[in-house]
Design a protein around this motif. Structure first.
Motif, PDB file in Angstrom:
ATOM      1  N   ARG A  15       0.377   4.257  -2.806  1.00 26.35           N
ATOM      2  CA  ARG A  15       0.033   5.646  -2.516  1.00 26.35           C
ATOM      3  C   ARG A  15       0.917   6.645  -3.243  1.00 26.35           C
ATOM      4  N   ASP A  57       2.997   3.612   9.795  1.00 28.94           N
ATOM      5  CA  ASP A  57       2.410   4.737   9.065  1.00 28.94           C
ATOM      6  C   ASP A  57       2.225   5.960   9.970  1.00 28.94           C
ATOM      7  N   TYR A  78      -2.228   1.140   8.991  1.00 29.47           N
ATOM      8  CA  TYR A  78      -2.382   2.455   8.356  1.00 29.47           C
ATOM      9  C   TYR A  78      -3.387   3.297   9.133  1.00 29.47           C
ATOM     10  N   ARG A 124      -6.354  -1.012   8.068  1.00 29.34           N
ATOM     11  CA  ARG A 124      -6.511   0.401   8.400  1.00 29.34           C
ATOM     12  C   ARG A 124      -7.142   0.502   9.784  1.00 29.34           C
ATOM     13  N   SER A 157      -6.728  -0.223  -3.855  1.00 28.13           N
ATOM     14  CA  SER A 157      -6.130  -0.927  -2.719  1.00 28.13           C
ATOM     15  C   SER A 157      -7.098  -0.915  -1.541  1.00 28.13           C
ATOM     16  N   HIS A 203       0.818  -1.209   0.000  1.00 23.32           N
ATOM     17  CA  HIS A 203       0.000   0.000   0.000  1.00 23.32           C
ATOM     18  C   HIS A 203       0.855   1.264   0.000  1.00 23.32           C
ATOM     19  N   TYR A 204       2.029   1.224   0.637  1.00 22.95           N
ATOM     20  CA  TYR A 204       2.855   2.430   0.616  1.00 22.95           C
ATOM     21  C   TYR A 204       3.418   2.679  -0.778  1.00 22.95           C
ATOM     22  N   GLY A 254       6.977   9.666   3.855  1.00 24.07           N
ATOM     23  CA  GLY A 254       6.348   8.907   2.776  1.00 24.07           C
ATOM     24  C   GLY A 254       7.365   8.088   2.010  1.00 24.07           C
ATOM     25  N   HIS A 291      -1.436   3.512  -8.655  1.00 22.66           N
ATOM     26  CA  HIS A 291      -2.765   4.005  -8.272  1.00 22.66           C
ATOM     27  C   HIS A 291      -3.562   4.524  -9.467  1.00 22.66           C
ATOM     28  N   ARG A 318      -5.557  11.171   8.106  1.00 23.67           N
ATOM     29  CA  ARG A 318      -4.215  11.635   7.804  1.00 23.67           C
ATOM     30  C   ARG A 318      -3.547  12.299   9.010  1.00 23.67           C
TER      31      ARG A 318
END
Length: 460
Positions: A262, A359, A328, A301, A273, A258-259, A365, A268, A332
């Motif tokens: 993103r 995360d 995750y 998540r 995802s 997933h990283y 990032g 993407h 944010r």
């Protein structure tokens, strides 16, 4: 007493194969000089791998493994292969790896003016002829998810199959294909121990991968699996209600990571995802009847069930030794209390290694190094991550068997890597960047076996 090295070779890599018709005879000559050969790997073909090359391999009963480098695909040969009788081969391993293939124009994949779906259909037809020929003897089978000939595989028995791996791109009709054919294939294996199902989900798809549907058939027999790896699993999949008393390894993961998804536009732009939530992950583990589990990987998540999930992990699996968590944030701006997470995990007295990706808000990032405009964000993050690693190791002091903690470090990639914090290195505070592989997906060290390469060239 002298011994010819060629007589001792067990594995040979064949590279540079083209469609030159004489390669079958050339290979037959080479193999006749290698009586101890058991494995053939094809890599970096000039154009394609002729079917005659496979026929030569099948004619040598001592060859038990046929493997493909990720760059080697034999479906570019336009002439359809001769049919092989089911069970005609004595091969025990077929490794045809899949990479996450983007829906590029057809010409870039070697099939001018051919739509992607037709390419997949052609590859599936080739694989069907190859795979069915070894259904009596094959023990390990690795195929692309998008082209695995499941419908044909469901028509025969697989008495020796122990490992089935399907990885690649999930087709639009994947749920229908999986529910129709994969349960039949599983039923026709009597000794399957390892099942891997990893598929990138194109944006044209909906839902998640589901193997057995949402209802367990009455009278279902226990699954004798030792390991189960599923990407983007459907939390309502009946497979999680199946009895798996001997399951030792479970991975509920993402594909690709997933990283990566993103930050890399070529992922993407084409794929989605849909991570499990902590609530969904908990619902899966609560149904799981696998008290022997020793290795667990979770990708999810965070939500309000976060603590409940971790507490369930530390109590439901009393023999857990290897734990990997990719957690995750739900929002944010959320903060991550890694100390709280570590204190919960410290209840796992049998834990040997812990691998984490948390995360955190401070993380610049994945692969941020290339865009860090002199602000030192990556260096500051590395320093903070190292402190975090030693803090977690210290908080896990109640785990008497713990050897090490690893944290994902993706800012300086690609590729990402693990930063290892070993208990034995604690006094010197020595951080070890994964010496065996830069990829967090690697769970084992690469083989140090000697390799011997044979080049096939059209100039022969």
């Amino acid at each position: 007493m002298s011994t010819y090295p060629s007589l001792l070779l067990q594995s040979v890599h064949i590279y540079g194969v083209s469609s030159f018709a004489g390669h079958g005879a050339w290979l037959r000559t080479v193999l006749s000089l290698l009586p101890g050969l058991r494995a053939v790997t094809f890599e970096r073909p000039a154009h394609a791998i002729p079917w005659s090359v496979f026929e030569v391999c099948f004619s040598y009963p001592n060859i038990k493994a046929i493997r493909f480098d990720p760059s080697a695909r034999y479906t570019k040969v336009m002439q359809y292969p001769h049919s092989l009788s089911p069970g005609a081969s004595s091969v025990e391993e077929l490794h045809y790896p899949a990479s996450v293939v983007l829906p590029q124009p057809a010409a870039t994949r070697g099939f001018p003016s051919t739509p992607l779906e037709k390419q997949w259909a052609l590859e599936s037809a080739y694989l069907s002829s190859l795979v069915l020929s070894m259904h009596h003897t094959v023990r390990s089978l690795s195929l692309p998810l998008e082209t695995a000939p499941l419908a044909d595989m469901a028509t025969v028995d697989w008495p020796s199959l122990q490992m089935l791996s399907l990885e690649g791109v999930t087709p639009r009709d994947v749920n229908r294909q999986l529910r129709l054919h994969l349960p039949v294939v599983l039923h026709r294996t009597c000794g399957l121990r390892h099942l891997i199902l990893n598929g990138a989900l194109p944006r044209s798809t909906t839902g998640r991968g589901c193997i057995l549907g949402h209802h367990m058939p009455p009278g279902s027999e226990p699954l004798d699996l030792r390991s189960l790896v599923l990407s983007y699993p459907d939390p309502n999949d009946a497979i999680f209600s199946a009895s798996m008393p001997h399951l030792l390894y479970l991975s509920l993961r993402d594909w690709p990571r997933h990283y990566d998804f993103r930050v890399l536009s070529f992922y993407h732009s084409f794929y989605r995802s849909p991570l499990l939530s902590a609530t969904e992950t908990l619902s899966i583990l609560e149904r799981l009847r696998s008290s022997e589990l020793k290795t667990l990987e979770l990708v999810y998540r965070a939500d309000e069930a976060d603590d409940d999930l971790l507490n369930h992990v530390v109590t439901a699996f009393p023999k857990l030794r290897y734990l990997e968590i990719h957690r995750y944030r739900q929002r944010r701006g959320s903060t991550v209390d890694y100390g709280h997470i570590a204190r919960i995990i410290s209840s796992v007295k049998t834990l040997v290694t812990l691998r984490l990706h948390l995360d955190t808000r401070e993380d610049p990032g994945a692969y941020a190094y290339d865009i860090d405009s002199g602000g030192g964000a990556v260096e500051k993050w590395y320093t903070r991550l190292v402190k975090c690693g030693w803090d977690i190791l210290k908080l896990l002091a109640p785990c008497p068997e713990l050897e090490s903690v690893a944290l994902v470090y993706s800012a300086a990639g690609p590729p990402s890597s693990w930063l290892w914090f070993h208990r034995s290195h604690f006094p010197a505070r020595e951080v070890v960047r994964d010496p065996w592989s830069e990829s967090p997906d690697s769970h084992c060290r690469p083989s140090r076996r000697r390799r011997f390469k044979v080049g096939l060239s059209t100039t022969l």
